[in-house]
Design a protein around this motif. Sequence first.
Motif, PDB file in Angstrom:
ATOM      1  N   GLY A  78       0.857  -1.175   0.000  1.00 59.35           N
ATOM      2  CA  GLY A  78       0.000   0.000   0.000  1.00 59.35           C
ATOM      3  C   GLY A  78       0.900   1.233   0.000  1.00 59.35           C
ATOM      4  O   GLY A  78       1.939   1.248  -0.639  1.00 59.35           O
ATOM      5  N   SER A  79       0.555   2.254   0.753  1.00 58.96           N
ATOM      6  CA  SER A  79       1.361   3.478   0.816  1.00 58.96           C
ATOM      7  C   SER A  79       2.526   3.294   1.777  1.00 58.96           C
ATOM      8  O   SER A  79       2.363   2.710   2.845  1.00 58.96           O
ATOM      9  N   TYR A  80       3.693   3.826   1.399  1.00 54.72           N
ATOM     10  CA  TYR A  80       4.866   3.762   2.266  1.00 54.72           C
ATOM     11  C   TYR A  80       5.856   4.846   1.898  1.00 54.72           C
ATOM     12  O   TYR A  80       5.765   5.452   0.834  1.00 54.72           O
ATOM     13  N   LYS A  81       6.776   5.107   2.816  1.00 52.80           N
ATOM     14  CA  LYS A  81       7.875   6.035   2.562  1.00 52.80           C
ATOM     15  C   LYS A  81       9.143   5.238   2.349  1.00 52.80           C
ATOM     16  O   LYS A  81       9.421   4.300   3.079  1.00 52.80           O
ATOM     17  N   ALA A  82       9.917   5.612   1.344  1.00 59.24           N
ATOM     18  CA  ALA A  82      11.144   4.897   1.010  1.00 59.24           C
ATOM     19  C   ALA A  82      12.367   5.736   1.370  1.00 59.24           C
ATOM     20  O   ALA A  82      12.498   6.863   0.912  1.00 59.24           O
ATOM     21  N   TYR A  83      13.203   5.171   2.227  1.00 59.42           N
ATOM     22  CA  TYR A  83      14.514   5.737   2.546  1.00 59.42           C
ATOM     23  C   TYR A  83      15.536   4.681   2.137  1.00 59.42           C
ATOM     24  O   TYR A  83      16.235   4.129   2.967  1.00 59.42           O
ATOM     25  N   SER A  84      15.565   4.381   0.870  1.00 61.21           N
ATOM     26  CA  SER A  84      16.386   3.263   0.413  1.00 61.21           C
ATOM     27  C   SER A  84      17.239   3.668  -0.779  1.00 61.21           C
ATOM     28  O   SER A  84      16.921   4.607  -1.494  1.00 61.21           O
ATOM     29  N   THR A  85      18.297   2.903  -0.969  1.00 57.54           N
ATOM     30  CA  THR A  85      19.177   3.114  -2.106  1.00 57.54           C
ATOM     31  C   THR A  85      19.248   1.874  -2.980  1.00 57.54           C
ATOM     32  O   THR A  85      19.844   1.922  -4.042  1.00 57.54           O
ATOM     33  N   HIS A  86      18.652   0.798  -2.538  1.00 53.68           N
ATOM     34  CA  HIS A  86      18.715  -0.464  -3.268  1.00 53.68           C
ATOM     35  C   HIS A  86      17.345  -1.126  -3.197  1.00 53.68           C
ATOM     36  O   HIS A  86      16.794  -1.298  -2.110  1.00 53.68           O
ATOM     37  N   THR A  87      16.795  -1.511  -4.320  1.00 56.82           N
ATOM     38  CA  THR A  87      15.424  -2.047  -4.319  1.00 56.82           C
ATOM     39  C   THR A  87      15.330  -3.533  -3.997  1.00 56.82           C
ATOM     40  O   THR A  87      14.255  -4.019  -3.683  1.00 56.82           O
ATOM     41  N   LYS A  88      16.442  -4.259  -4.045  1.00 53.81           N
ATOM     42  CA  LYS A  88      16.375  -5.710  -3.843  1.00 53.81           C
ATOM     43  C   LYS A  88      16.563  -6.145  -2.396  1.00 53.81           C
ATOM     44  O   LYS A  88      16.036  -7.164  -1.988  1.00 53.81           O
ATOM     45  N   ARG A  89      17.340  -5.431  -1.591  1.00 54.40           N
ATOM     46  CA  ARG A  89      17.554  -5.843  -0.194  1.00 54.40           C
ATOM     47  C   ARG A  89      16.837  -4.861   0.744  1.00 54.40           C
ATOM     48  O   ARG A  89      17.440  -4.023   1.376  1.00 54.40           O
ATOM     49  N   THR A  90      15.550  -5.009   0.805  1.00 52.28           N
ATOM     50  CA  THR A  90      14.736  -4.055   1.544  1.00 52.28           C
ATOM     51  C   THR A  90      14.230  -4.624   2.870  1.00 52.28           C
ATOM     52  O   THR A  90      14.020  -5.821   3.012  1.00 52.28           O
ATOM     53  N   VAL A  91      14.042  -3.717   3.810  1.00 51.28           N
ATOM     54  CA  VAL A  91      13.497  -4.021   5.128  1.00 51.28           C
ATOM     55  C   VAL A  91      12.289  -3.115   5.326  1.00 51.28           C
ATOM     56  O   VAL A  91      12.365  -1.912   5.077  1.00 51.28           O
ATOM     57  N   VAL A  92      11.184  -3.684   5.776  1.00 51.28           N
ATOM     58  CA  VAL A  92       9.961  -2.922   6.011  1.00 51.28           C
ATOM     59  C   VAL A  92       9.810  -2.710   7.513  1.00 51.28           C
ATOM     60  O   VAL A  92       9.864  -3.660   8.292  1.00 51.28           O
ATOM     61  N   ILE A  93       9.623  -1.458   7.902  1.00 50.14           N
ATOM     62  CA  ILE A  93       9.432  -1.085   9.300  1.00 50.14           C
ATOM     63  C   ILE A  93       8.031  -0.517   9.445  1.00 50.14           C
ATOM     64  O   ILE A  93       7.672   0.443   8.752  1.00 50.14           O
ATOM     65  N   ASN A  94       7.234  -1.129  10.310  1.00 49.47           N
ATOM     66  CA  ASN A  94       5.901  -0.612  10.600  1.00 49.47           C
ATOM     67  C   ASN A  94       5.968   0.168  11.897  1.00 49.47           C
ATOM     68  O   ASN A  94       6.163  -0.391  12.964  1.00 49.47           O
ATOM     69  N   ALA A  95       5.837   1.462  11.788  1.00 51.94           N
ATOM     70  CA  ALA A  95       5.809   2.350  12.949  1.00 51.94           C
ATOM     71  C   ALA A  95       4.510   3.152  12.808  1.00 51.94           C
ATOM     72  O   ALA A  95       3.481   2.575  12.470  1.00 51.94           O
ATOM     73  N   ASN A  96       4.549   4.447  13.040  1.00 45.91           N
ATOM     74  CA  ASN A  96       3.363   5.269  12.791  1.00 45.91           C
ATOM     75  C   ASN A  96       3.022   5.299  11.308  1.00 45.91           C
ATOM     76  O   ASN A  96       1.908   5.638  10.933  1.00 45.91           O
ATOM     77  N   GLU A  97       4.014   4.958  10.485  1.00 50.72           N
ATOM     78  CA  GLU A  97       3.847   4.855   9.047  1.00 50.72           C
ATOM     79  C   GLU A  97       4.710   3.696   8.559  1.00 50.72           C
ATOM     80  O   GLU A  97       5.586   3.239   9.278  1.00 50.72           O
ATOM     81  N   GLN A  98       4.449   3.202   7.365  1.00 49.53           N
ATOM     82  CA  GLN A  98       5.296   2.155   6.802  1.00 49.53           C
ATOM     83  C   GLN A  98       6.512   2.798   6.166  1.00 49.53           C
ATOM     84  O   GLN A  98       6.385   3.739   5.378  1.00 49.53           O
ATOM     85  N   ILE A  99       7.676   2.264   6.494  1.00 51.86           N
ATOM     86  CA  ILE A  99       8.932   2.801   5.989  1.00 51.86           C
ATOM     87  C   ILE A  99       9.735   1.656   5.396  1.00 51.86           C
ATOM     88  O   ILE A  99       9.824   0.581   5.992  1.00 51.86           O
ATOM     89  N   VAL A 100      10.318   1.878   4.229  1.00 51.61           N
ATOM     90  CA  VAL A 100      11.172   0.891   3.584  1.00 51.61           C
ATOM     91  C   VAL A 100      12.593   1.439   3.547  1.00 51.61           C
ATOM     92  O   VAL A 100      12.809   2.566   3.115  1.00 51.61           O
ATOM     93  N   ILE A 101      13.537   0.633   4.044  1.00 58.78           N
ATOM     94  CA  ILE A 101      14.950   1.002   4.015  1.00 58.78           C
ATOM     95  C   ILE A 101      15.735  -0.130   3.364  1.00 58.78           C
ATOM     96  O   ILE A 101      15.196  -1.219   3.170  1.00 58.78           O
ATOM     97  N   SER A 102      17.008   0.133   3.031  1.00 49.55           N
ATOM     98  CA  SER A 102      17.817  -0.898   2.374  1.00 49.55           C
ATOM     99  C   SER A 102      19.232  -0.925   2.944  1.00 49.55           C
ATOM    100  O   SER A 102      20.161  -0.424   2.324  1.00 49.55           O
ATOM    101  N   PRO A 103      19.394  -1.511   4.130  1.00 51.81           N
ATOM    102  CA  PRO A 103      20.751  -1.628   4.691  1.00 51.81           C
ATOM    103  C   PRO A 103      21.601  -2.604   3.884  1.00 51.81           C
ATOM    104  O   PRO A 103      21.069  -3.434   3.142  1.00 51.81           O
TER     105      PRO A 103
END
Length: 119
Positions: A78-103
């Motif tokens: 659904g809707s999310y915010k992306a703080y990522s630099t790589h689309t294949k190794r992503t981590v989804v964090i559910n907080a007050n909003e959905q956030i996708v990062i890529s460590p």
Amino acid sequence: MAQYSFMGYCIRKCHFWVYGYNIQNGKLKILCLGRSKDIPFSEINKVEEKPNTMLSSFRRWYWGIIRVPREFSNRILGSYKAYSTHTKRTVVINANEQIVISPDNSEEFVDTLRQPIEE
């Protein structure tokens, strides 16, 4: 003239660049140029490694003409915010909003982040 336009574009966009993630003082810090997005552990409900979760995503638009930075949507999340630099190794964090990062090492990052959250 084109040189100045390109420099202006880069200056406007550089504050959206993500260059790292840090876990300290009870917060996850998403490091951007000159600032950070802080997410307290108390706000994080769930952390999971989801490779390729950004595939088939599209940018969200405001009033049909203005693109909202970092805001994306797809059928999986659904809707999310992306703080990522790589689309294949992503981590989804559910907080007050959905956030996708890529460590760099998403599995190790999720394990490290889950420890203080579960305590």
